[in-house]
Design a protein around this motif. Structure first.
Motif, mmCIF file in Angstrom:
data_model
loop_
_atom_site.group_PDB
_atom_site.id
_atom_site.type_symbol
_atom_site.label_atom_id
_atom_site.label_comp_id
_atom_site.label_asym_id
_atom_site.label_seq_id
_atom_site.Cartn_x
_atom_site.Cartn_y
_atom_site.Cartn_z
ATOM 1 N N THR A 9 6.164 -4.708 13.165
ATOM 2 C CA THR A 9 5.017 -5.605 13.364
ATOM 3 C C THR A 9 3.677 -4.879 13.278
ATOM 4 O O THR A 9 2.628 -5.519 13.329
ATOM 5 C CB THR A 9 5.118 -6.288 14.732
ATOM 6 O OG1 THR A 9 5.237 -5.291 15.759
ATOM 7 C CG2 THR A 9 6.330 -7.206 14.791
ATOM 8 N N ASP A 10 3.708 -3.568 13.150
ATOM 9 C CA ASP A 10 2.485 -2.760 13.055
ATOM 10 C C ASP A 10 2.221 -2.448 11.580
ATOM 11 O O ASP A 10 2.961 -1.690 10.957
ATOM 12 C CB ASP A 10 2.656 -1.465 13.857
ATOM 13 C CG ASP A 10 1.404 -0.594 13.834
ATOM 14 O OD1 ASP A 10 0.428 -0.950 13.139
ATOM 15 O OD2 ASP A 10 1.411 0.460 14.498
ATOM 16 N N ASP A 11 1.164 -3.024 11.042
ATOM 17 C CA ASP A 11 0.862 -2.863 9.614
ATOM 18 C C ASP A 11 0.039 -1.598 9.352
ATOM 19 O O ASP A 11 -0.927 -1.622 8.588
ATOM 20 C CB ASP A 11 0.125 -4.100 9.101
ATOM 21 C CG ASP A 11 0.131 -4.212 7.587
ATOM 22 O OD1 ASP A 11 1.040 -3.634 6.948
ATOM 23 O OD2 ASP A 11 -0.770 -4.881 7.040
ATOM 24 N N ALA A 12 0.439 -0.501 9.972
ATOM 25 C CA ALA A 12 -0.338 0.740 9.881
ATOM 26 C C ALA A 12 -0.430 1.263 8.458
ATOM 27 O O ALA A 12 -1.436 1.883 8.075
ATOM 28 C CB ALA A 12 0.278 1.808 10.789
ATOM 29 N N PHE A 13 0.591 1.039 7.635
ATOM 30 C CA PHE A 13 0.585 1.530 6.262
ATOM 31 C C PHE A 13 -0.425 0.786 5.383
ATOM 32 O O PHE A 13 -0.636 1.170 4.228
ATOM 33 C CB PHE A 13 1.980 1.435 5.647
ATOM 34 C CG PHE A 13 2.919 2.528 6.075
ATOM 35 C CD1 PHE A 13 2.470 3.642 6.776
ATOM 36 C CD2 PHE A 13 4.275 2.453 5.772
ATOM 37 C CE1 PHE A 13 3.342 4.653 7.177
ATOM 38 C CE2 PHE A 13 5.154 3.460 6.160
ATOM 39 C CZ PHE A 13 4.687 4.560 6.858
ATOM 40 N N ARG A 70 0.836 -1.200 0.000
ATOM 41 C CA ARG A 70 0.000 0.000 0.000
ATOM 42 C C ARG A 70 0.879 1.261 0.000
ATOM 43 O O ARG A 70 0.600 2.230 -0.709
ATOM 44 C CB ARG A 70 -0.922 0.007 1.226
ATOM 45 C CG ARG A 70 -1.887 -1.180 1.286
ATOM 46 C CD ARG A 70 -3.259 -0.845 0.685
ATOM 47 N NE ARG A 70 -3.205 -0.267 -0.628
ATOM 48 C CZ ARG A 70 -3.049 -0.992 -1.743
ATOM 49 N NH1 ARG A 70 -2.913 -2.286 -1.677
ATOM 50 N NH2 ARG A 70 -3.025 -0.394 -2.913
ATOM 51 N N ALA A 71 1.940 1.261 0.789
ATOM 52 C CA ALA A 71 2.826 2.424 0.853
ATOM 53 C C ALA A 71 3.569 2.614 -0.464
ATOM 54 O O ALA A 71 3.759 3.745 -0.933
ATOM 55 C CB ALA A 71 3.822 2.273 2.004
ATOM 56 N N ALA A 72 4.008 1.506 -1.076
ATOM 57 C CA ALA A 72 4.710 1.601 -2.360
ATOM 58 C C ALA A 72 3.778 2.133 -3.439
ATOM 59 O O ALA A 72 4.180 2.963 -4.273
ATOM 60 C CB ALA A 72 5.261 0.239 -2.755
#
Length: 257
Positions: free
Chosen positions: A173-177, A144-146
């Motif tokens: 470990t946090d998939d916030a992006f 998503r970020a890419a």
């Protein structure tokens, strides 16, 4: 025939009838078990086939569709996002993942030097985006970020948004992006980037297939991990003596040659 003999024959007949009934019951139970076992095997096989089918298509689910490279992308299969002047004598090739902590460490240490060298026309950088952490940790934040970064490239804002993403990188470990809303929120930190066109590009995953192709190129490139940093084709990230000052010196030597 005496009453005793008649009773004995009747008891024998009854015992034989009982034995036959037991055999019939046993045979019936055996048939039930065979049929039941066959059903279980068929169901288990169907479940395995279902899992295999789901697994085989998992990587393509979110990236199916035409490959749409961001404007200005260059290199083989248009998988590189260029920053800096084309006339620069030195090229820095960088493979990065926006969820990768080591990539953030590299960026934090070398960001100012890279900007100085690109702004002066001595260095051009070709950024390649990978989704290594998504594969290792699960989630979709790398992808998503890419995609959002590729959308920023389309708006002419890639370098600034690239830096914003790394400065605001969540824990590994946090998939916030994975949240497009978070990526749009961060776009607000780049002047002129948060537009309806950018938001639609992010939400539509316009460049998802392009990112997937970039990640395939990374996997087939024989690289050991992210970041991979090459200066004029030589891996400088593996050089334990490399520093921002040494990078600057190498680029200036190539520029003066």
């Amino acid at each position: 025939m005496s009453e005793k003999n008649r009773e004995g024959k009747r008891t024998a007949r009854e015992r034989l009838a009982e034995e036959r009934e037991k055999q019939k019951s046993a045979e019936k139970r055996r048939r039930v078990l065979i049929v039941g076992g066959a059903v279980v095997c068929v169901l288990a096989l169907a479940a395995v086939i279902g899992v295999l089918a789901a697994g085989s298509g998992k990587d393509d689910t979110d990236t199916a569709g035409p490959v749409t490279a961001p404007s200005g992308a260059n290199g083989e299969d248009s998988l590189a996002i260029p920053v800096g002047k084309e006339s620069a004598k030195s090229t820095l090739t960088v493979w990065e993942d926006f969820r990768c902590p080591a990539c953030k460490s590299f960026e934090d240490a070398y960001r100012a030097t890279i900007h100085e060298l690109t702004d002066s026309g001595q260095l051009k950088v070709e950024y390649h985006l990978a989704t290594l952490i998504d594969g290792n940790m699960g989630g979709s934040g790398s992808l998503r970020a890419a995609n959002a970064a590729a959308c920023a490239q389309g708006a002419g804002k890639f370098p600034a948004y690239h830096d914003v993403l790394f400065r605001n990188q969540p824990p590994e470990t946090d998939d916030a992006f994975a949240d497009n809303g978070k990526l749009v929120e961060l776009a607000g930190k780049v002047d002129g980037l948060d537009t309806p066109a950018f938001r639609q590009c992010v939400d539509d995953g316009t460049h998802d297939s392009w990112v997937a192709e970039s990640n395939k190129a990374f996997q087939s490139g024989g690289f050991s991990g992210t970041p991979t940093v090459l200066l004029n084709g030589k891996n400088i990230y593996q050089d334990q003596t490399m520093t921002p000052a040494k990078l600057k010196q190498l680029v200036r030597q190539a520029d003066a040659a």
